[in-house]
Write a protein that holds these residues in place. Structure first.
Motif, PDB file in Angstrom:
ATOM      1  N   VAL A  53     104.200 126.291  77.826  1.00 22.21           N
ATOM      2  CA  VAL A  53     104.183 125.839  79.229  1.00 22.21           C
ATOM      3  C   VAL A  53     105.569 126.044  79.840  1.00 22.21           C
ATOM      4  CG1 VAL A  53     103.735 123.903  80.783  1.00 22.21           C
ATOM      5  CG2 VAL A  53     102.386 124.125  78.690  1.00 22.21           C
ATOM      6  N   SER A 113     116.498 123.819  71.982  1.00 24.83           N
ATOM      7  CA  SER A 113     117.230 123.255  70.849  1.00 24.83           C
ATOM      8  C   SER A 113     118.336 124.154  70.307  1.00 24.83           C
ATOM      9  CB  SER A 113     116.242 122.937  69.722  1.00 24.83           C
ATOM     10  OG  SER A 113     115.516 124.108  69.386  1.00 24.83           O
ATOM     11  N   ARG A 130     118.066 130.365  71.831  1.00 28.27           N
ATOM     12  CA  ARG A 130     116.831 130.226  72.622  1.00 28.27           C
ATOM     13  C   ARG A 130     117.176 130.211  74.117  1.00 28.27           C
ATOM     14  NH1 ARG A 130     112.569 128.694  69.797  1.00 28.27           N
ATOM     15  NH2 ARG A 130     111.603 127.036  71.002  1.00 28.27           N
ATOM     16  N   TYR A 160     119.446 120.540  74.339  1.00 27.97           N
ATOM     17  CA  TYR A 160     119.115 119.103  74.387  1.00 27.97           C
ATOM     18  C   TYR A 160     119.591 118.355  73.146  1.00 27.97           C
ATOM     19  CZ  TYR A 160     114.945 119.805  71.381  1.00 27.97           C
ATOM     20  OH  TYR A 160     114.100 120.116  70.348  1.00 27.97           O
ATOM     21  N   SER A 214     105.949 116.651  73.660  1.00 27.91           N
ATOM     22  CA  SER A 214     106.155 117.465  72.459  1.00 27.91           C
ATOM     23  C   SER A 214     107.232 116.894  71.538  1.00 27.91           C
ATOM     24  CB  SER A 214     106.497 118.907  72.848  1.00 27.91           C
ATOM     25  OG  SER A 214     107.632 118.916  73.670  1.00 27.91           O
ATOM     26  N   ILE A 258     100.293 114.990  85.260  1.00 28.20           N
ATOM     27  CA  ILE A 258      99.598 116.289  85.325  1.00 28.20           C
ATOM     28  C   ILE A 258      98.508 116.323  84.259  1.00 28.20           C
ATOM     29  CG2 ILE A 258      99.874 118.795  85.082  1.00 28.20           C
ATOM     30  CD1 ILE A 258     101.436 117.653  87.491  1.00 28.20           C
ATOM     31  N   PHE A 286      95.955 119.389  83.713  1.00 25.22           N
ATOM     32  CA  PHE A 286      95.341 120.619  84.220  1.00 25.22           C
ATOM     33  C   PHE A 286      93.864 120.692  83.815  1.00 25.22           C
ATOM     34  CE2 PHE A 286      94.759 125.378  84.172  1.00 25.22           C
ATOM     35  CZ  PHE A 286      94.744 125.501  85.550  1.00 25.22           C
ATOM     36  N   HIS A 345     110.169 126.054  65.605  1.00 19.73           N
ATOM     37  CA  HIS A 345     110.729 126.394  66.925  1.00 19.73           C
ATOM     38  C   HIS A 345     110.315 127.790  67.391  1.00 19.73           C
ATOM     39  CE1 HIS A 345     113.135 122.750  66.978  1.00 19.73           C
ATOM     40  NE2 HIS A 345     113.398 122.993  65.714  1.00 19.73           N
ATOM     41  N   ARG A 402     104.393 131.558  72.315  1.00 16.02           N
ATOM     42  CA  ARG A 402     103.158 131.125  71.669  1.00 16.02           C
ATOM     43  C   ARG A 402     102.971 131.680  70.263  1.00 16.02           C
ATOM     44  NH1 ARG A 402     102.247 126.970  73.527  1.00 16.02           N
ATOM     45  NH2 ARG A 402     100.940 126.519  75.302  1.00 16.02           N
TER      46      ARG A 402
HETATM   47  N1  LIG Z   1      99.259 117.458  80.966  1.00 19.07           N
HETATM   48  C1  LIG Z   1      98.734 118.659  80.808  1.00 19.07           C
HETATM   49  O1  LIG Z   1      97.843 119.102  81.541  1.00 19.07           O
HETATM   50  C2  LIG Z   1      99.265 119.518  79.702  1.00 19.07           C
HETATM   51  C3  LIG Z   1      98.858 120.852  79.599  1.00 19.07           C
HETATM   52  C4  LIG Z   1      99.438 121.650  78.598  1.00 19.07           C
HETATM   53  C5  LIG Z   1     100.343 121.083  77.699  1.00 19.07           C
HETATM   54  N2  LIG Z   1     100.662 119.773  77.819  1.00 19.07           N
HETATM   55  C6  LIG Z   1     101.623 119.156  76.910  1.00 19.07           C
HETATM   56  O2  LIG Z   1     102.897 119.693  77.204  1.00 19.07           O
HETATM   57  C7  LIG Z   1     103.705 119.722  76.026  1.00 19.07           C
HETATM   58  C8  LIG Z   1     104.242 121.130  75.856  1.00 19.07           C
HETATM   59  O3  LIG Z   1     103.149 122.013  75.601  1.00 19.07           O
HETATM   60  P1  LIG Z   1     103.442 123.480  75.062  1.00 19.07           P
HETATM   61  O4  LIG Z   1     102.116 124.065  74.840  1.00 19.07           O
HETATM   62  O5  LIG Z   1     104.435 124.150  75.887  1.00 19.07           O
HETATM   63  O6  LIG Z   1     104.099 123.119  73.640  1.00 19.07           O
HETATM   64  P2  LIG Z   1     104.953 124.070  72.698  1.00 19.07           P
HETATM   65  O7  LIG Z   1     104.685 125.496  73.023  1.00 19.07           O
HETATM   66  O8  LIG Z   1     104.713 123.563  71.325  1.00 19.07           O
HETATM   67  O9  LIG Z   1     106.458 123.774  73.147  1.00 19.07           O
HETATM   68  C9  LIG Z   1     107.004 122.507  73.064  1.00 19.07           C
HETATM   69  C10 LIG Z   1     108.484 122.585  73.385  1.00 19.07           C
HETATM   70  O10 LIG Z   1     108.992 121.257  73.409  1.00 19.07           O
HETATM   71  C11 LIG Z   1     110.347 121.316  73.036  1.00 19.07           C
HETATM   72  N3  LIG Z   1     110.777 120.032  72.477  1.00 19.07           N
HETATM   73  C12 LIG Z   1     110.362 119.407  71.341  1.00 19.07           C
HETATM   74  N4  LIG Z   1     111.008 118.240  71.196  1.00 19.07           N
HETATM   75  C13 LIG Z   1     111.863 118.132  72.244  1.00 19.07           C
HETATM   76  C14 LIG Z   1     112.811 117.162  72.641  1.00 19.07           C
HETATM   77  N5  LIG Z   1     113.017 116.049  71.920  1.00 19.07           N
HETATM   78  N6  LIG Z   1     113.510 117.373  73.776  1.00 19.07           N
HETATM   79  C15 LIG Z   1     113.317 118.495  74.518  1.00 19.07           C
HETATM   80  N7  LIG Z   1     112.427 119.463  74.191  1.00 19.07           N
HETATM   81  C16 LIG Z   1     111.709 119.275  73.064  1.00 19.07           C
HETATM   82  C17 LIG Z   1     110.426 122.428  72.010  1.00 19.07           C
HETATM   83  O11 LIG Z   1     111.690 123.057  72.179  1.00 19.07           O
HETATM   84  P3  LIG Z   1     112.588 123.573  70.930  1.00 19.07           P
HETATM   85  O12 LIG Z   1     111.648 124.366  70.046  1.00 19.07           O
HETATM   86  O13 LIG Z   1     113.638 124.363  71.568  1.00 19.07           O
HETATM   87  O14 LIG Z   1     113.046 122.350  70.195  1.00 19.07           O
HETATM   88  C18 LIG Z   1     109.285 123.359  72.369  1.00 19.07           C
HETATM   89  O15 LIG Z   1     109.743 124.558  72.945  1.00 19.07           O
HETATM   90  C19 LIG Z   1     102.805 119.271  74.885  1.00 19.07           C
HETATM   91  O16 LIG Z   1     103.073 117.918  74.599  1.00 19.07           O
HETATM   92  C20 LIG Z   1     101.389 119.437  75.432  1.00 19.07           C
HETATM   93  O17 LIG Z   1     100.502 118.508  74.868  1.00 19.07           O
HETATM   94  C21 LIG Z   1     100.149 118.996  78.803  1.00 19.07           C
END
Ligand SMILES: NC(=O)c1ccc[n+]([C@@H]2O[C@H](COP(=O)([O-])OP(=O)(O)OC[C@H]3O[C@@H](n4cnc5c(N)ncnc54)[C@H](OP(=O)(O)O)[C@@H]3O)[C@@H](O)[C@H]2O)c1
Length: 323
Positions: free
Chosen positions: A150, A170, A174, A189, A238, A260, A262, A311, A315
């Protein structure tokens, strides 16, 4: 069919690869012979904390492939069509049943592997920034967790819209890599003081919009980084911890917090138009999603572990029988 399933929440090890009955298309649904499965941040969050609605439970939001069955009231698809589909569960399998309103045609110039990554990541990013986040040209946005699915989608859309884009990740590597996707300012962060860096970058003004994908304790620095009357999109967790807001935290800056989901919008004609446009932009290379690594469906335990701890940049996808 072969599928990944689990019966109780936990780490990747709760998942098993085995045989389950084939899904049958409901009257308003299609069945997809799965080619590629995108592992979504929400798949990991659900596995950890959301009690399975039935057991054995097949996890997973999103996969692409070819339609092999259509329900009697389906009007937009026929057997043989290339699609990417969403459902609240079931993508980690060779066959995936999705309601017609959660299925999106994949244009001929777009490969199914990339298509598998599109609806949730790009749709969520776009809605968080614009539909609900109100981002405008010339504004500044802070994306927490910018190197994930995202996050990278949000960085590209925000830069394309003429916003100044600040993102966190992190590591320095990156953050540097994200510059190719439009990131203007990177913050580590783990080692940097986020609020102090934002203060510096915005000359004390603060950002107009926060996109919070990580949740947890990191939220406090994001609130400090926001300008008065700024907007805060609560999107993900996350980091593993859910965020919560205090009374004074909300009113001190007269902050607008917007949740949010979606998934609540994905069936709408607006979301279908948006996703069709995004698929064309990805097809012509205007925006993209880096695929960090491929696994086979049978390797889902290892794949989820890699997404959680490795990390990945962008995707991670899994290949199923029809790829
Ligand atoms: N509300 C909605 O409609 C919706 C829709 C889609 C996704 N989401 C949620 O959004 C989140 C992200 O989804 P995604 O698919 O992008 O996940 P992802 O591809 O697994 O990416 C998660 C990212 O979070 C970062 N992260 C982890 N711990 C962190 C911290 N303590 N501080 C700052 N950054 C941190 C990681 O960065 P590093 O690897 O650099 O550590 C990683 O790049 C998930 O929790 C998912 O459930 C919500």
């Amino acid at each position: 069919m072969k599928a990944i399933h689990y019966s109780a929440n936990g780490g990747p090890e709760v998942m098993t690869y085995g045989d389950l009955p084939d899904p049958v298309a409901g009257p308003e649904a299609i069945v997809i012979a799965v080619a590629w499965i995108s592992i979504e941040g929400g798949d990991l969050l659900n596995r950890r904390v959301t009690p399975p609605v039935r057991v054995p439970f097949v996890p997973g939001y999103q996969a692409s492939g070819t339609v092999v069955a259509v329900g009697e009231r389906v009007t937009r698809f026929k057997v043989g069509d290339r699609v990417v589909g969403f459902n609240w569960n079931g993508s980690h399998a060779e066959l995936f049943e999705v309601p017609e309103h959660y299925a999106y045609a994949v244009p001929a110039d777009l490969d199914l592997r990339l298509a598998a990554t599109i609806p949730v990541a790009f749709g969520t990013a776009h809605d968080s920034l614009f539909e609900y986040g109100g981002l405008k040209e010339g504004e500044t946005v802070l994306v927490q967790g910018a190197a994930g699915g995202v996050g990278l989608a949000a960085v590209q859309f925000a830069a394309q819209a003429g916003a100044t884009v600040i993102g966190t990740a992190s590591s320095a590597e990156r953050l540097e890599r994200m510059q190719l996707f439009g990131l203007h300012h990177g913050i580590n962060y783990r080692t940097d003081d986020i609020a102090a860096r934002v203060h510096e970058i915005t000359c004390g003004r603060g950002v107009d919009l926060v996109i919070d994908l990580a949740g947890g304790k990191g939220k406090e620095a994001l609130v400090q980084s926001l300008r008065g009357h700024g907007r805060y999109a609560v999107v993900g967790a996350s980091s593993g911890d859910l965020p919560s807001f205090g009374f004074f935290e909300l009113i001190r800056k007269a902050m607008h917090a917007v949740g949010i989901s979606f998934g609540r919008d994905m069936h709408t004609p607006r979301a279908h138009r948006l996703l069709a446009d995004i698929m064309h932009q990805i097809g012509d290379g205007t925006i993209t999603m880096p695929i960090d690594r491929e696994f086979h469906l049978s390797e889902a335990v290892e794949a989820h572990r890699y997404v959680a701890d490795g990390h990945p940049f962008g995707r991670v996808v899994m290949k199923a029988a029809s790829a």
